[in-house]
Design a protein around this motif. Sequence first.
Motif, PDB file in Angstrom:
ATOM      1  N   SER A  31       0.823  -1.226   0.000  1.00  0.00           N
ATOM      2  CA  SER A  31       0.000   0.000   0.000  1.00  0.00           C
ATOM      3  C   SER A  31       0.847   1.263   0.000  1.00  0.00           C
ATOM      4  N   MET A  32       2.127   1.135  -0.370  1.00  0.00           N
ATOM      5  CA  MET A  32       2.994   2.315  -0.401  1.00  0.00           C
ATOM      6  C   MET A  32       2.847   3.096  -1.707  1.00  0.00           C
ATOM      7  N   GLY A  33       2.200   2.518  -2.684  1.00  0.00           N
ATOM      8  CA  GLY A  33       2.048   3.223  -3.956  1.00  0.00           C
ATOM      9  C   GLY A  33       3.286   3.163  -4.842  1.00  0.00           C
ATOM     10  N   TRP A  34       4.173   2.212  -4.578  1.00  0.00           N
ATOM     11  CA  TRP A  34       5.400   2.110  -5.368  1.00  0.00           C
ATOM     12  C   TRP A  34       5.132   1.431  -6.713  1.00  0.00           C
ATOM     13  N   ASN A  35       5.946   1.829  -7.679  1.00  0.00           N
ATOM     14  CA  ASN A  35       5.910   1.168  -8.985  1.00  0.00           C
ATOM     15  C   ASN A  35       7.344   0.869  -9.400  1.00  0.00           C
ATOM     16  N   LEU A  36       7.545  -0.315  -9.937  1.00  0.00           N
ATOM     17  CA  LEU A  36       8.924  -0.732 -10.242  1.00  0.00           C
ATOM     18  C   LEU A  36       9.543   0.076 -11.370  1.00  0.00           C
ATOM     19  N   VAL A  37       8.829   0.212 -12.484  1.00  0.00           N
ATOM     20  CA  VAL A  37       9.464   0.856 -13.640  1.00  0.00           C
ATOM     21  C   VAL A  37       9.466   2.374 -13.527  1.00  0.00           C
ATOM     22  N   ARG A  38       8.684   2.910 -12.604  1.00  0.00           N
ATOM     23  CA  ARG A  38       8.719   4.352 -12.364  1.00  0.00           C
ATOM     24  C   ARG A  38       9.930   4.719 -11.504  1.00  0.00           C
ATOM     25  N   GLY A  39      10.589   3.689 -10.921  1.00  0.00           N
ATOM     26  CA  GLY A  39      11.804   3.985 -10.176  1.00  0.00           C
ATOM     27  C   GLY A  39      11.573   4.254  -8.708  1.00  0.00           C
ATOM     28  N   GLY A 382      21.189   3.822 -17.740  1.00  0.00           N
ATOM     29  CA  GLY A 382      20.011   4.207 -16.970  1.00  0.00           C
ATOM     30  C   GLY A 382      18.742   3.483 -17.383  1.00  0.00           C
ATOM     31  N   ASP A 383      18.744   2.832 -18.550  1.00  0.00           N
ATOM     32  CA  ASP A 383      17.569   2.041 -18.928  1.00  0.00           C
ATOM     33  C   ASP A 383      17.352   0.921 -17.919  1.00  0.00           C
ATOM     34  N   ARG A 384      16.094   0.558 -17.735  1.00  0.00           N
ATOM     35  CA  ARG A 384      15.767  -0.583 -16.879  1.00  0.00           C
ATOM     36  C   ARG A 384      15.531  -1.813 -17.768  1.00  0.00           C
ATOM     37  N   ILE A 385      16.186  -2.916 -17.399  1.00  0.00           N
ATOM     38  CA  ILE A 385      16.084  -4.145 -18.186  1.00  0.00           C
ATOM     39  C   ILE A 385      15.481  -5.232 -17.298  1.00  0.00           C
TER      40      ILE A 385
ATOM     41  N   GLY B 122      20.545   5.648 -12.106  1.00  0.00           N
ATOM     42  CA  GLY B 122      19.183   5.598 -11.563  1.00  0.00           C
ATOM     43  C   GLY B 122      18.934   6.863 -10.760  1.00  0.00           C
ATOM     44  N   ARG B 123      17.838   7.528 -11.037  1.00  0.00           N
ATOM     45  CA  ARG B 123      17.535   8.800 -10.371  1.00  0.00           C
ATOM     46  C   ARG B 123      17.350   8.596  -8.866  1.00  0.00           C
TER      47      ARG B 123
END
Lengths: 419, 419
Positions: A31-39, A382-385, B122-123
Amino acid sequence: MNLDPLDDLILDETTKGIPPGGSARLLDIGSMGWNLVRGDVPLPAAILRESALDHNSRWMQTFVGKRNAVIAPHVKTTMAPQIMQRQLRDGAWGVTVATLHQLKVCRRFGIDRIVLANQLVGRLELDVLVAELTASPGFDFFMLVDSPDGVRAASEAVRRGGAKAPPIQVLVERGYAGGRTGCRDNETALEIARATRAAPELKLCGIEAFEGLLRPGNGGPADAVSTFIDEIVTLFDSCVREGLFERTPPIVTAGGSSFYDVVVKGLAGSNAQTVTRSGCYVSHDSGVYQAEQQRILAATGEPVGLVNALEVWTHVQSCPEPGLAILTAGKRDFGTDSGLPAPLLISRGGELPEPLIGCEIFASNDQHAYMHYPASAAVRIGDRIGLGISHPCTTFDKWDVLFLVNDDYDIIGAVKTYF
Amino acid sequence: MNLDPLDDLILDETTKGIPPGGSARLLDIGSMGWNLVRGDVPLPAAILRESALDHNSRWMQTFVGKRNAVIAPHVKTTMAPQIMQRQLRDGAWGVTVATLHQLKVCRRFGIDRIVLANQLVGRLELDVLVAELTASPGFDFFMLVDSPDGVRAASEAVRRGGAKAPPIQVLVERGYAGGRTGCRDNETALEIARATRAAPELKLCGIEAFEGLLRPGNGGPADAVSTFIDEIVTLFDSCVREGLFERTPPIVTAGGSSFYDVVVKGLAGSNAQTVTRSGCYVSHDSGVYQAEQQRILAATGEPVGLVNALEVWTHVQSCPEPGLAILTAGKRDFGTDSGLPAPLLISRGGELPEPLIGCEIFASNDQHAYMHYPASAAVRIGDRIGLGISHPCTTFDKWDVLFLVNDDYDIIGAVKTYF
């Protein structure tokens, strides 16, 4: 089973994958509102896609259910009580473990039917087991024996446990020449079965075998497994004829993550309770088990198969030569024993991932992976793979916590492991 | 540094190796009176021999001290604050880490000089670093850059951090063609050094390189390393001539666990502060690094070398064929990436271990190892076998807790890891 021991578990940045700068209850992470690809979490991080876990857990229940078998998933794969709970909720008969440590973790979470798919040795280890059985009358437990020494050690432990110690429920392990543990032929296994039957401290409940490492014969590995299972059926019938089994129906358990289809087919005609033990199906993978799955679908005609749930996400750290990217995840983050991971997905600037075409991981160090990419892939620092892995067991054990995500990579939970 | 976060750490049977049936403070485990070979803890278990740790930590300090160098041990190897404390106490200049996670663990334990031997990307990751630097004026931190993108990303993070954010201390990474990260030649590295010097958000403090994975040239790997270090010295001199360094003396850091002797020799004539970074020396091993150590002793004339401190102990679970023993430890318990473990010792009936001669591990699964033994070894079910491993990094990371033992295998402490 229950997940009560997780209630008070607090995580912070000393756990790999958890964002620095605070702490959170494990159960609140969703419930923290985290998203993986948003960083929102540092990389590398491991994720489990909930839709795939859900699909796989139900798929396997349907698969064995249609074939008059049950499953006691080998939870050594995940060692994650939250996943075990899902498997039991979906109908798993019990769970399988490999070690006393794994057994104790499962007991801590209240699992009451466990197959220890090994011959337990060691005086301390056996005494702990007998104490657990003595204290827990409802605990339906099975372990293996493959030798007179094993029968003797287990019997002595029960005697040391005193009058209140119940007999240990035992399965005789049948192996094969050149394999791992287990009696090498039916004659030897039958002798161990008779010795078990004769020992008042043990209760012979069935036969166990592990076919997953059989080397292919002329007809391929599935044929070798089929022949092996036929021998198991012969052994089972011999034990029935001699009246050796002390449980009704007696159990035959076999079936790792590669050949459960062959196992349930081979045992279908017996009067045994067939217990399969795949561990890897619940996360599945993008490597060896995905390849095996294609064979299973072709052999059984099942229209739909398992779906990969497990990914390790990493940053591109450096592009030091044309076509070469160095990633921030390595042998500490994914298993390499059944092949290097496959780069499946790329995300840039917080966008949802897109398929990554034509890239290949060709080497790894402790904390890095080496990826070739074609000019068309235009990979940048910096890209996420997103990496798909081969053999989930050796990736799960690299993570204390994996994130549970929905199909948009929103983090909707965190899964704790106990390795 | 301090070990305060360990004060309240309670362990129980859900941690691999801890005896079932109770719980204990980590710091109290050394006073429980347990002994490994007497069977007071369940197997498998990992041990560190204190006398060897002690010897190795001092040996390396003496080695680099005599050669006008210092060491910032790569603590990715152990990720064990108790071992880091020993290394710093014995004179380590600082520590080296590979990831932000490892950095945060070290900061939690109050380590105030850290080399992050990677280009952080990574930011979120960079913002966390800048916040740490802003909040900790006494923190002497260095990270790498190897590209304009890396310089830009780090600079932007400092700007996002606002007026109070200090510049990030940076080392330019020089790599080599076909290697991992780092600029491929001195010309490129010099350009990055100039860009770093020009960025007010960064402070150029020196040069970094990692020679450990260099493939042998015609003269063998040590010659290839020597040539590479000569190029580093040339790069260093160029930076000095252009007045690029913003620290006195500027740093040159190189030297993994295989070639630190070649590195310190090659840098001896420079005016740099030479910082080596071996991680594996503190436990040493019985495999690849033991082999490398022989070369180092021969090359340097040192009369005494490192001693192996790390063993994984296991039971013989089954002897299903003549000459074949199956052990209760596998890929979840020891690294296999640099060779399978070597069976070194055997203990039966609680006796102190004796050397095990002529045995060989030839395969491993997740939870098992396969050992050949000669007729003369007379291995039996229940025997305890001590395995020496190859490449400590990938064995440490299999254990949340390793036992510290004296030479009689009395357990005199427990070492917590953070992987």
